[in-house]
Scaffold this motif. Structure first.
Motif, mmCIF file in Angstrom:
data_model
loop_
_atom_site.group_PDB
_atom_site.id
_atom_site.type_symbol
_atom_site.label_atom_id
_atom_site.label_comp_id
_atom_site.label_asym_id
_atom_site.label_seq_id
_atom_site.Cartn_x
_atom_site.Cartn_y
_atom_site.Cartn_z
ATOM 1 N N ILE A 131 0.874 -1.166 0.000
ATOM 2 C CA ILE A 131 0.000 0.000 0.000
ATOM 3 C C ILE A 131 0.912 1.217 0.000
ATOM 4 C CG2 ILE A 131 -1.879 1.215 1.173
ATOM 5 C CD1 ILE A 131 -2.449 -1.389 2.693
ATOM 6 N N LYS A 132 0.842 2.045 -1.045
ATOM 7 C CA LYS A 132 1.750 3.184 -1.115
ATOM 8 C C LYS A 132 1.168 4.290 -1.993
ATOM 9 C CE LYS A 132 4.433 0.713 -4.679
ATOM 10 N NZ LYS A 132 5.771 0.139 -5.000
ATOM 11 N N ILE A 133 1.831 5.434 -1.940
ATOM 12 C CA ILE A 133 1.457 6.585 -2.764
ATOM 13 C C ILE A 133 2.546 6.778 -3.815
ATOM 14 C CG2 ILE A 133 0.767 8.998 -2.801
ATOM 15 C CD1 ILE A 133 -0.993 7.274 -1.011
ATOM 16 N N GLY A 139 -2.572 6.523 -5.757
ATOM 17 C CA GLY A 139 -2.528 5.447 -4.776
ATOM 18 C C GLY A 139 -2.289 4.105 -5.427
ATOM 19 N N LEU A 141 -2.610 -0.159 -4.378
ATOM 20 C CA LEU A 141 -3.031 -1.178 -3.421
ATOM 21 C C LEU A 141 -2.883 -2.552 -4.066
ATOM 22 C CD1 LEU A 141 -4.481 -2.049 -0.771
ATOM 23 C CD2 LEU A 141 -6.658 -1.678 -1.980
ATOM 24 N N LYS A 156 -8.830 -4.266 8.541
ATOM 25 C CA LYS A 156 -7.664 -4.177 7.642
ATOM 26 C C LYS A 156 -8.003 -3.325 6.424
ATOM 27 C CE LYS A 156 -4.438 -6.124 8.213
ATOM 28 N NZ LYS A 156 -3.169 -5.750 8.880
ATOM 29 N N SER A 159 -8.202 0.306 7.432
ATOM 30 C CA SER A 159 -6.857 0.843 7.636
ATOM 31 C C SER A 159 -6.184 1.171 6.310
ATOM 32 C CB SER A 159 -6.007 -0.171 8.420
ATOM 33 O OG SER A 159 -4.683 0.281 8.559
ATOM 34 N N ALA A 160 -6.306 0.274 5.339
ATOM 35 C CA ALA A 160 -5.690 0.497 4.028
ATOM 36 C C ALA A 160 -6.294 1.716 3.340
ATOM 37 C CB ALA A 160 -5.864 -0.746 3.161
ATOM 38 N N THR A 162 -7.884 4.187 4.726
ATOM 39 C CA THR A 162 -7.562 5.407 5.476
ATOM 40 C C THR A 162 -6.211 5.946 5.037
ATOM 41 O OG1 THR A 162 -8.842 4.677 7.394
ATOM 42 C CG2 THR A 162 -7.157 6.357 7.781
ATOM 43 N N PHE A 163 -5.259 5.035 4.839
ATOM 44 C CA PHE A 163 -3.936 5.451 4.362
ATOM 45 C C PHE A 163 -4.029 6.083 2.975
ATOM 46 C CE2 PHE A 163 -0.079 4.552 1.918
ATOM 47 C CZ PHE A 163 0.894 5.123 2.732
ATOM 48 N N LEU A 164 -4.939 5.562 2.150
ATOM 49 C CA LEU A 164 -5.062 6.037 0.766
ATOM 50 C C LEU A 164 -6.011 7.229 0.618
ATOM 51 C CD1 LEU A 164 -5.263 2.517 -0.913
ATOM 52 C CD2 LEU A 164 -3.368 4.140 -1.146
#
Length: 354
Positions: A131-133, A139, A141, A156, A159-160, A162-164
């Motif tokens: 999971i990254k930018i 984004g 995933l 889970k 959470s993923a 929310t990060f994105l």
């Protein structure tokens, strides 16, 4: 005289033994023929009652009925013969000889070390591996399975996402995704689709019932519902991952890039047969509400057919569509940027393909 009587007695005994042996052989052959016929009948009945592709059943039954000789004691020979014959109609068919007398010493070890697909997913971060930018606020995933929907998996996913939160586009990488739970497909899909939308249905042949899967309207995320989506697939993308992709493609909710997927739309099940055999056969089929069909045997076809550097293409396409960077900047930030004309052509064909 006595010698003559003895010889005659021996001759009569030999004739009696020969006749007895012949009778036993005939009886054994008759029993074997009857056993084989019963086995083929049970096999045909199981297929007639449960196989989901009903239009193929008459040809399958006719083919199996011609198989009058079987060596049921030889598991490997019979498994191979029947599986090959059945897979000429459907690659999902498998016939197996089952060991009903497990070794009491090794069996506990086997049970302790073997885990299901869903257990493996749950143990390994529910399949989520990246999971990254990316550059340009895109984004990314990546996950390799749709685990059984539990409270932990919901947390889970939350959470993923929310990060994105706040990305301008999202790439969902399903190139290594082997599938899993249809309930999890629905749950994740609901975050990206507004309102209550019919995603897919599964027709179950043994019960002749259909289960519909709709998005969950209680899940509402305005940012993600309008977010540009790009889904990456490959020839390893399978089952529930194909369903997720196929649904989003035919809802015109995502751009699909990569290679055609593996082509598994018909869930299967094991059924017991006589003589310690069993058969795996498809019992259900996906029915998409838009196309009225599915991806069985052919896979999900991408809008943009790319056999390498799929992530680079998706990244470049997202940047161009968002007008976040010039072509020069795209080439600077995205390794091995590829000509996107094939993607543009593929996108223009969406209405034709549907």
């Amino acid at each position: 005289m006595n010698i003559l009587k003895i010889n005659i007695s021996l001759l009569i005994g030999c004739i009696s033994f020969t006749l007895s042996t012949a009778a036993m052989a005939a009886s054994t052959a008759s029993a074997t023929t009857s056993q084989n016929a019963n086995f083929i009948n049970a096999l045909n009945d199981t297929i007639k009652k449960n196989y989901v592709v009903e239009e193929k059943i008459p040809a399958i039954v006719a083919s199996l009925s011609k198989q009058t000789t079987l060596n049921l004691e030889n598991g490997i020979e019979t498994e191979t013969l029947l599986t090959d014959r059945l897979q000429a109609f459907d690659k999902h068919f498998v016939v197996q000889k089952v060991n009903l007398e497990p070794n009491p010493v090794t069996q506990p070890l086997v049970q302790a070390t073997r885990e299901s697909w869903s257990q493996r997913l749950a143990r390994q971060n529910y399949g989520f591996d990246q999971i990254k930018i990316l550059d340009g606020n895109i984004g990314y995933l990546s996950f390799w399975g749709f685990a059984d929907l539990t409270v932990d998996l919901k947390a889970k996913i939350t959470s993923a996402l929310t990060f994105l939160a706040g990305v301008d586009a999202l790439i969902i990488d399903l190139r290594e995704n082997g599938g899993g739970s249809a309930e999890s497909v629905r749950y994740l899909s609901s975050h990206f689709i507004e309102g209550k939308v019919h995603l897919n249905s599964f027709y179950h042949r043994p019960t002749q019932t259909t289960q519909e899967f709709w998005t969950l309207p209680e899940i509402s995320n305005p940012n993600f519902e309008k977010l540009p989506l790009y889904i990456l697939i490959s020839n390893k993308t399978f089952s529930a991952a194909e369903e997720f992709t196929y649904n989003f493609k035919h809802l015109d909710r995502a751009i699909i890039l990569g290679e055609p997927s593996k082509g598994g739309a018909n869930p299967w099940q094991w059924f017991n047969l006589p003589n310690n055999y069993r058969i795996a056969l498809p019992v259900s089929m996906a029915v998409n509400p838009v196309t009225k069909k599915n991806w069985e045997g052919v896979g999900v076809q991408p809008h943009c057919l790319i056999d390498k550097e799929q992530l680079s293409v998706a990244h470049s396409l997202a940047l161009q569509h968002l007008d976040k960077a010039s072509a020069v900047k795209s080439k600077k930030h995205v390794k091995n940027a590829i000509d996107l004309s094939i993607c543009t052509h593929g996108l223009a064909q969406r209405a034709i393909e549907k």
